[in-house]
Design a protein around this motif. Sequence first.
Motif, PDB file in Angstrom:
ATOM      1  N   ALA B 116      -4.646   5.263   2.483  1.00  0.00           N
ATOM      2  CA  ALA B 116      -5.524   6.418   2.663  1.00  0.00           C
ATOM      3  C   ALA B 116      -6.431   6.186   3.858  1.00  0.00           C
ATOM      4  O   ALA B 116      -6.878   5.062   4.105  1.00  0.00           O
ATOM      5  CB  ALA B 116      -6.362   6.672   1.408  1.00  0.00           C
ATOM      6  N   VAL B 117      -6.668   7.260   4.598  1.00  0.00           N
ATOM      7  CA  VAL B 117      -7.495   7.187   5.799  1.00  0.00           C
ATOM      8  C   VAL B 117      -8.611   8.215   5.673  1.00  0.00           C
ATOM      9  O   VAL B 117      -8.346   9.401   5.435  1.00  0.00           O
ATOM     10  CB  VAL B 117      -6.665   7.479   7.068  1.00  0.00           C
ATOM     11  N   VAL B 118      -9.827   7.757   5.816  1.00  0.00           N
ATOM     12  CA  VAL B 118     -10.970   8.668   5.868  1.00  0.00           C
ATOM     13  C   VAL B 118     -11.218   9.018   7.327  1.00  0.00           C
ATOM     14  O   VAL B 118     -11.418   8.133   8.158  1.00  0.00           O
ATOM     15  CB  VAL B 118     -12.220   8.004   5.262  1.00  0.00           C
ATOM     16  N   ALA B 276      -2.695   7.504  -5.748  1.00  0.00           N
ATOM     17  CA  ALA B 276      -1.685   8.509  -6.111  1.00  0.00           C
ATOM     18  C   ALA B 276      -0.588   8.648  -5.066  1.00  0.00           C
ATOM     19  O   ALA B 276       0.314   9.476  -5.203  1.00  0.00           O
ATOM     20  CB  ALA B 276      -2.369   9.859  -6.332  1.00  0.00           C
ATOM     21  N   VAL B 277      -0.660   7.852  -4.030  1.00  0.00           N
ATOM     22  CA  VAL B 277       0.295   8.012  -2.934  1.00  0.00           C
ATOM     23  C   VAL B 277       1.695   7.608  -3.418  1.00  0.00           C
ATOM     24  O   VAL B 277       1.851   6.681  -4.215  1.00  0.00           O
ATOM     25  CB  VAL B 277      -0.182   7.151  -1.734  1.00  0.00           C
ATOM     26  N   PRO B 278       2.727   8.330  -2.985  1.00  0.00           N
ATOM     27  CA  PRO B 278       4.086   7.924  -3.383  1.00  0.00           C
ATOM     28  C   PRO B 278       4.384   6.515  -2.890  1.00  0.00           C
ATOM     29  O   PRO B 278       3.908   6.105  -1.836  1.00  0.00           O
ATOM     30  CB  PRO B 278       4.990   8.936  -2.659  1.00  0.00           C
ATOM     31  N   ARG B 279       5.138   5.787  -3.667  1.00  0.00           N
ATOM     32  CA  ARG B 279       5.451   4.414  -3.272  1.00  0.00           C
ATOM     33  C   ARG B 279       6.508   4.407  -2.187  1.00  0.00           C
ATOM     34  O   ARG B 279       7.573   4.983  -2.335  1.00  0.00           O
ATOM     35  CB  ARG B 279       5.928   3.632  -4.495  1.00  0.00           C
ATOM     36  N   VAL B 280       6.178   3.769  -1.110  1.00  0.00           N
ATOM     37  CA  VAL B 280       7.147   3.586  -0.021  1.00  0.00           C
ATOM     38  C   VAL B 280       7.108   2.111   0.354  1.00  0.00           C
ATOM     39  O   VAL B 280       6.180   1.394  -0.010  1.00  0.00           O
ATOM     40  CB  VAL B 280       6.801   4.451   1.219  1.00  0.00           C
ATOM     41  N   ALA B 281       8.111   1.689   1.096  1.00  0.00           N
ATOM     42  CA  ALA B 281       8.152   0.285   1.513  1.00  0.00           C
ATOM     43  C   ALA B 281       6.950  -0.028   2.400  1.00  0.00           C
ATOM     44  O   ALA B 281       6.593   0.759   3.277  1.00  0.00           O
ATOM     45  CB  ALA B 281       9.445   0.020   2.275  1.00  0.00           C
ATOM     46  N   ARG B 282       6.311  -1.141   2.128  1.00  0.00           N
ATOM     47  CA  ARG B 282       5.177  -1.592   2.925  1.00  0.00           C
ATOM     48  C   ARG B 282       5.329  -3.087   3.190  1.00  0.00           C
ATOM     49  O   ARG B 282       6.030  -3.778   2.459  1.00  0.00           O
ATOM     50  CB  ARG B 282       3.864  -1.330   2.200  1.00  0.00           C
ATOM     51  N   ALA B 396      11.975  13.376  -0.498  1.00  0.00           N
ATOM     52  CA  ALA B 396      10.559  13.313  -0.131  1.00  0.00           C
ATOM     53  C   ALA B 396       9.621  13.200  -1.330  1.00  0.00           C
ATOM     54  O   ALA B 396       9.586  14.053  -2.191  1.00  0.00           O
ATOM     55  CB  ALA B 396      10.208  14.537   0.708  1.00  0.00           C
ATOM     56  N   GLY B 397       8.862  12.159  -1.322  1.00  0.00           N
ATOM     57  CA  GLY B 397       7.778  12.018  -2.289  1.00  0.00           C
ATOM     58  C   GLY B 397       8.223  11.963  -3.734  1.00  0.00           C
ATOM     59  O   GLY B 397       7.550  12.480  -4.602  1.00  0.00           O
TER      60      GLY B 397
END
Lengths: 607, 607
Positions: B116-118, B276-282, B396-397
């Motif tokens: 997340a980015v503010v 709550a962000v969908p899980r993606v590879a990090r 997507a998502g």
Amino acid sequence: MLRTILLALRRLLRYLVARMDTAAAAPQVSFETHPSRYRHWTLAVDGEIARLTMKVQPFGGQDAEVEPAGAGPAGDGPEPQAKAYQLKSNSYDLSVDIELADAVQRLRFTHPSVKAVVVTSGHDRIFCAGANIYMLASATHPFKVNFCKYTNETRLTIEEASAESGIRFLAACNGATAGGGYELALACDEIVLVDDGSSTVSLPEVPLLGVLPGTGGLTRVVDKRKVRRDLADAFSTLAEGVKGKRAVEWGLVDAVVPRSKFADTIVQRAKALAAAVPRVARGPGIELDPLEPRVSKDRIEYRHVTLALDHGARVATLTVRAPEGEVPTKAAEAFSQGPGGWGIRAARELDDALLRLRFHHEGIGLLLLRTQGDRRKAHAVGELLAGPSAGRAGSAGDGLQPKAEAPEAWILRETRLLWQRVLRRLDVMARSLFAVVDEESCFAGPLFELLVAADRSYLLDADGVEVWPGALSDGALPGWSGLSRLETRFLADRGRAKAVIAAGREGPIDARRAQQLGLATVLADDIDFEEELRVAVEERASLSPDALTGMEASYRFPGPETLATKIFGRLSAWQNWIFIRPNATGETGALSLYGKPERPRFDWRRT
Amino acid sequence: MLRTILLALRRLLRYLVARMDTAAAAPQVSFETHPSRYRHWTLAVDGEIARLTMKVQPFGGQDAEVEPAGAGPAGDGPEPQAKAYQLKSNSYDLSVDIELADAVQRLRFTHPSVKAVVVTSGHDRIFCAGANIYMLASATHPFKVNFCKYTNETRLTIEEASAESGIRFLAACNGATAGGGYELALACDEIVLVDDGSSTVSLPEVPLLGVLPGTGGLTRVVDKRKVRRDLADAFSTLAEGVKGKRAVEWGLVDAVVPRSKFADTIVQRAKALAAAVPRVARGPGIELDPLEPRVSKDRIEYRHVTLALDHGARVATLTVRAPEGEVPTKAAEAFSQGPGGWGIRAARELDDALLRLRFHHEGIGLLLLRTQGDRRKAHAVGELLAGPSAGRAGSAGDGLQPKAEAPEAWILRETRLLWQRVLRRLDVMARSLFAVVDEESCFAGPLFELLVAADRSYLLDADGVEVWPGALSDGALPGWSGLSRLETRFLADRGRAKAVIAAGREGPIDARRAQQLGLATVLADDIDFEEELRVAVEERASLSPDALTGMEASYRFPGPETLATKIFGRLSAWQNWIFIRPNATGETGALSLYGKPERPRFDWRRT
């Protein structure tokens, strides 16, 4: 022979009278005509097949039907028709397109038995050369834009007739088919081109004129006919166009046919189109009567519609009055009322008023939409038009004949579609639209759509102020995007559109409830209403007309996109931009220099 | 403190050097920067949450990063940065947006852990005042258009990062949020506005400037946030904007929060977004290195990309070379190559070349797309990027973690998305694009997309001429419309897109087969090829640049519409039109007179 001479004399006489009239003041083109007065088209009906033949009178542009002088304030209307240009090569101007629009309208109302229309040319070697370039080059920017919009509406009318009235169109391109001529063909269901070694279809606007094919051409090439986009690119930069087998291979036409077999093939294909048309209600036709508005400097008065113009404030008020007297309760009654029935007459008047506002009064920036009269009657008309036996084809093109319908049921379908077209014309007015709802108002039946077509609505918070959405507003009168205006309004939650419809089923909705339902931009009581409205009107009329046009074009069409929204939103916007650029209309622009020996000089910066 | 002084001195020095450079020739803005050199933004990363804070240096506009003079031919590039304007009130110019774009790019590659980015402001009472008006008013028309396009791409990049990289954005509007400032907030997933009795969100462009909010504002208000269109209308004509509870009710912001609770609320909401962000590879990030192209008057040379400029002919040739050396076969190998890996490096070089072409070389009308090198290697990179373990979020998502993935898998996803963005940048270039395919060519892997992005393709009919579509072209690199470029090409029959993919699965496709499959606009043999291409190039370069722009914008985006196609097709077209109208940029236009005592004078005709 004698008849020919008499006709020619009559035309000459009309021409001279028109010229005399124009000497006194700017002439104002009339949007009404009749097949008996067509100068550019002939409409011949033979059972299920009609033939619409274009043979443009070269001096038609100067011989346009105009009204007696003095009808409008000097300088507030364009007068492109008074320019000196010749409509050579079956090229067209507004007067030609007005006849075409009239013909399509009359096919629906006067000839509902027609299932296929052959659109062709009365010239030997040319189908149509498109919009007349000299007319375009000499027209003002607002006229160019309005002209393109009108011709676009006419083409979309053809497609609507195909989709919803069970009338298929066959472009019989018996010769060169260029620019707007090809765009007219694109609006038809099928395109057949003569294969004579020379006749091509072409969109020479980009290479020759430095403008776009602005009557939906680009959009229809890739979105309707789904031509491969690199071939579309090659085609649209090839001034001489594409002919023969290649035109078929690229998907630009459906067939090419040698001249010797052309006439027979067209007859056969027209019959095949007629045979395959979805079954819709059909019956005896009616003759549409003249509207005969009383036109003065600041007022256009019809039977059910008044357009009052305040030129100083740049504001017009359009008032539509509800039906009076008996309201029909079934198709046969509507039919027996003929063209004088309120459903048909009021819609046609509204349409005419909108066109006059567009072309004759460019300086008016804001249109106040008002209604008056008996809400129950307007509501009743709406329910009849939306009703189960209203001559609709059911889900589009399912081929089922509506059951147990009166032969006159077609009139309900066509009246509904007429309202659909008029309201869609309203949706693309480049004017701000404020609906004003007070005690006198009758936003009910088809008139309820005026409320939700508006950019804003001002509701008086007082007893007796009511609006009444009915079945028509529940999807029977979709806008250009295919959504109903209520769905468009409540894009975030379509359930709210349903809630409005549900509330209307219980009866008229008072002002406060209307606000709760999301129908009021502003709700104000007696003390504040007039002042609030006055300030909003003054403020609106003070803003940049261009910025408002762009803003409204963006806000009126959220949600899904269709061929029509692409044409009005995307293609028209690009066309407007290009029309105003020096590369097109500057002194050395391509459009300005068309037909002259000089080559255009461009500012090469790409933007 | 010492550091602050040193930094200030360094900035002053850079400013002076830049000014000295500009004395010699037009400066050319660089599209590369680095967080350590940001002057307007700070990027702070704290675990899963990042904070992007805007505090525009008032003289940033004059202090833009420029390259040594003499890099471009005089008169072929705009130099808006040399104008005397101050970036007051956190207003932005191109230099500010270049930093924002860089920050979003680095979040993806250098900080893939961020969820997340503010986005907020370093000023007390102002979030952002939007694009700087004096900059806009003094800029040329091509620069205005290019500036808007670039800022639009940056906003869409934010939305792509949210949709596909698992990074959510929260606009923390801690003060006045106007015009482009609100448009920036609209690009975020959530908007929280401080509730202090004065801070508003607003789109004052229409009432104050006579132009549109051109960075997607109108489209996002009704299409993304789905604000009721009459409220959107009222909002966008209200110069002072909307604040507090009403801003929430109208759907303009998601929440308003008192200043005392603002900071805490933002932290909480950012955490909630991250959770709550969908899980993606990090995985661990990489540092993107400088591109350091060699720039001369008629050539820009990168490691894998060359842009050769023929100013006289108004034609440029863009050549992209295939990978050399080892090609990675899994994520870990790609990761170990770091920023120097071909997949990342070539895409970044291509992106930079396109931006330089847009801004520095407005007079170039036609771009020839060429490729060179080993088709197997380019193909292999494409297959890796499209592969099943390429770090994609699947449909997507859907919230599912890709199974059994290397921690470095994210790099494949981000490399693919980088190509997606670069190719979409190509799609909205206002230049004609011809792909040229000969024996040397390498239209394979991601480079195959250059072929189908082009307006036309010229294929040499000779042995050894091959193209090679791979899995990337089967939907993994969709254009702005959401369709793959092959699907867009074969809109009439998507089976043909599948046929191309199927053929590519068998191996490279020779020129004749490519033509049969519909990949060649023109196929010509040795004898004709050069001549055919030469004539086509000369002809293209002779046509009206405006008409071509409008035509290409129509043909490149048939089929479905998205927020992005609406912004680039509809909103931008209207904005371009309005920018060129005297009502905005004429001597008495609203934009020209902004900040001056005179009131604008309008041509009131509505079009």
